[in-house]
Write a protein that holds these residues in place. Structure first.
Motif, PDB file in Angstrom:
ATOM      1  N   VAL A  34       0.856  -1.183   0.000  1.00 23.93           N
ATOM      2  CA  VAL A  34       0.000   0.000   0.000  1.00 23.93           C
ATOM      3  C   VAL A  34       0.895   1.237   0.000  1.00 23.93           C
ATOM      4  CG1 VAL A  34      -1.765   1.220   1.339  1.00 23.93           C
ATOM      5  CG2 VAL A  34      -1.800  -1.268   1.207  1.00 23.93           C
ATOM      6  N   HIS A  35       0.394   2.330  -0.545  1.00 22.11           N
ATOM      7  CA  HIS A  35       1.127   3.599  -0.653  1.00 22.11           C
ATOM      8  C   HIS A  35       2.293   3.525  -1.635  1.00 22.11           C
ATOM      9  CE1 HIS A  35      -1.410   4.588   2.569  1.00 22.11           C
ATOM     10  NE2 HIS A  35      -0.622   4.324   3.576  1.00 22.11           N
ATOM     11  N   CYS A  87       6.613   1.933   5.801  1.00 23.39           N
ATOM     12  CA  CYS A  87       5.506   1.527   4.924  1.00 23.39           C
ATOM     13  C   CYS A  87       5.750   0.143   4.330  1.00 23.39           C
ATOM     14  CB  CYS A  87       5.319   2.547   3.806  1.00 23.39           C
ATOM     15  SG  CYS A  87       4.514   4.079   4.337  1.00 23.39           S
ATOM     16  N   LYS A  92      -0.936  -4.160   5.231  1.00 23.36           N
ATOM     17  CA  LYS A  92      -1.677  -3.436   4.195  1.00 23.36           C
ATOM     18  C   LYS A  92      -2.952  -2.807   4.755  1.00 23.36           C
ATOM     19  CE  LYS A  92      -0.260  -6.032   0.065  1.00 23.36           C
ATOM     20  NZ  LYS A  92      -0.771  -6.761  -1.109  1.00 23.36           N
ATOM     21  N   ALA A  96      -3.787   1.184   5.017  1.00 25.44           N
ATOM     22  CA  ALA A  96      -4.978   1.763   4.381  1.00 25.44           C
ATOM     23  C   ALA A  96      -5.749   2.627   5.375  1.00 25.44           C
ATOM     24  CB  ALA A  96      -5.876   0.648   3.841  1.00 25.44           C
ATOM     25  N   SER A  99      -3.943   5.897   6.062  1.00 22.62           N
ATOM     26  CA  SER A  99      -3.420   6.488   4.825  1.00 22.62           C
ATOM     27  C   SER A  99      -3.397   8.018   4.832  1.00 22.62           C
ATOM     28  CB  SER A  99      -4.236   5.998   3.624  1.00 22.62           C
ATOM     29  OG  SER A  99      -5.610   6.303   3.793  1.00 22.62           O
ATOM     30  N   LEU A 146      -3.459   9.504  -2.773  1.00 22.91           N
ATOM     31  CA  LEU A 146      -3.752   8.110  -2.450  1.00 22.91           C
ATOM     32  C   LEU A 146      -4.375   7.425  -3.656  1.00 22.91           C
ATOM     33  CD1 LEU A 146      -5.294   8.621   1.097  1.00 22.91           C
ATOM     34  CD2 LEU A 146      -2.985   7.839   0.561  1.00 22.91           C
ATOM     35  N   GLU A 150      -6.756   2.129  -2.129  1.00 26.72           N
ATOM     36  CA  GLU A 150      -6.437   2.473  -0.738  1.00 26.72           C
ATOM     37  C   GLU A 150      -7.573   3.264  -0.095  1.00 26.72           C
ATOM     38  OE1 GLU A 150      -1.791   3.028  -2.128  1.00 26.72           O
ATOM     39  OE2 GLU A 150      -2.767   4.634  -1.017  1.00 26.72           O
ATOM     40  N   GLU A 151      -8.104   4.218  -0.844  1.00 24.55           N
ATOM     41  CA  GLU A 151      -9.208   5.039  -0.333  1.00 24.55           C
ATOM     42  C   GLU A 151     -10.441   4.184  -0.063  1.00 24.55           C
ATOM     43  OE1 GLU A 151      -9.599   7.853   0.866  1.00 24.55           O
ATOM     44  OE2 GLU A 151      -8.683   9.484  -0.236  1.00 24.55           O
ATOM     45  N   ARG A 154      -9.889   2.066   3.024  1.00 25.76           N
ATOM     46  CA  ARG A 154      -9.921   2.941   4.206  1.00 25.76           C
ATOM     47  C   ARG A 154     -11.357   3.279   4.599  1.00 25.76           C
ATOM     48  NH1 ARG A 154     -10.675   8.300   4.321  1.00 25.76           N
ATOM     49  NH2 ARG A 154     -10.081   9.413   6.224  1.00 25.76           N
ATOM     50  N   LEU A 186      -7.064  -4.509  -1.621  1.00 26.91           N
ATOM     51  CA  LEU A 186      -5.631  -4.490  -1.302  1.00 26.91           C
ATOM     52  C   LEU A 186      -4.912  -5.756  -1.773  1.00 26.91           C
ATOM     53  CD1 LEU A 186      -5.863  -2.998   2.301  1.00 26.91           C
ATOM     54  CD2 LEU A 186      -5.423  -1.788   0.158  1.00 26.91           C
TER      55      LEU A 186
END
Length: 274
Positions: A34-35, A87, A92, A96, A99, A146, A150-151, A154, A186
């Motif tokens: 992630v990221h 990170c 993961k 998230a 984030s 992002l 991921e969004e 989250r 993810l």
């Protein structure tokens, strides 16, 4: 005058000492983490600034403010590298959920880079100032954002944590839906990827400070969700079962059956209030 020169030399030596912090290794192979886009952009800025650091140190700018800015720049570079490394090691699901915090840190690091380089720029030679100017342009146009997956992960997890459930059945229904969506977004879809995610959370739990009970509680809840709904998370595609995969799946199942029993004995009514 001699006092001022001595002070400048002291600041310069402090900057050189700070530079050793830059030896922190960067984990660049985080494509599956992630990221990825955030880390990639931050990594690019670190590389650009690192190229000019030695030139600035060699120039020994005759200005106390610039020398202090150089030391602060080195420390900020170390913080940026440490963020990328963190990170690469974190869960993961945890990344998230946090984030927005990571995004904010990246933006603050960029602003700090810009401030310190601007302070140094006026105290060096014109050719070096031109190099710094090009880096400042990159900093001002850098975009941290992002990724969609991921969004989505989250939002669905935070929504779960914020709900009050009337009964256990409705809680489990919402938990299952949330963890299925989050793990799908993810790319946690196989027994092996689930095992990796679970092991990563365990490692974080081993390192979490006892003075940070909220982070510990969050990690424990994520681990509980992965264990409880493991069979409904894993999606095996046709033709993807080689002997190697079978070995992972069998050992994975044995481990999680034991852990599910232990985990379910520890779950209490407070879990839904995270």
């Amino acid at each position: 005058m001699s006092c001022a020169v001595s002070e400048l030399n002291s600041t310069f030596m402090m900057s050189r000492n700070c530079a050793t912090v830059l030896e922190i290794p960067i984990v660049s192979n985080c494509k599956d983490k992630v990221h990825h886009s955030l880390c990639l952009e931050l990594h690019r800025l670190i590389d650009r600034i690192s190229l000019v650091i030695l030139d600035i140190e060699s120039a020994r700018p005759n200005c106390k403010l610039a020398m202090e800015a150089l030391c602060s720049l080195n420390l900020t570079l170390a913080k940026a590298k440490s963020l990328i490394k963190d990170c690469s090691k974190c869960s993961k699901l945890y990344l998230a959920i946090t984030s927005r915090r990571i995004l904010s840190k990246c933006q603050k690091l960029r602003n700090a880079f810009e401030m310190y380089l601007t302070e140094i720029q006026g105290a060096v030679t014109i050719p070096l100032a031109d190099k710094i100017s090009a880096i400042l342009h990159d900093l001002r146009t850098a975009k941290f954002s992002l990724e969609y997956a991921e969004e989505e992960a989250r939002k669905v997890l935070l929504s779960l944590f914020e709900k009050n459930f009337p009964d256990k059945a409705s809680m489990e229904k919402e938990e299952l839906e949330a963890i299925q969506i989050a793990t799908c977004r993810l790319e946690i879809k196989s027994a092996f990827s689930l095992l990796v995610e679970k092991a990563t959370i365990k490692n974080q739990l081993d390192e979490v400070n006892e003075t940070n009970p909220k982070e510990k509680e969050l990690l424990e809840y994520l681990l509980y969700l992965l264990i409880k709904y493991r069979k409904l998370i894993c999606q095996f595609e046709d033709g993807d079962h080689s002997p190697k995969h079978d070995f992972h799946d069998q050992s994975f199942e044995h481990e999680l059956v034991v852990e599910q029993a232990l985990c379910e004995n520890q779950v209490n009514d407070e879990v839904g209030d995270l």
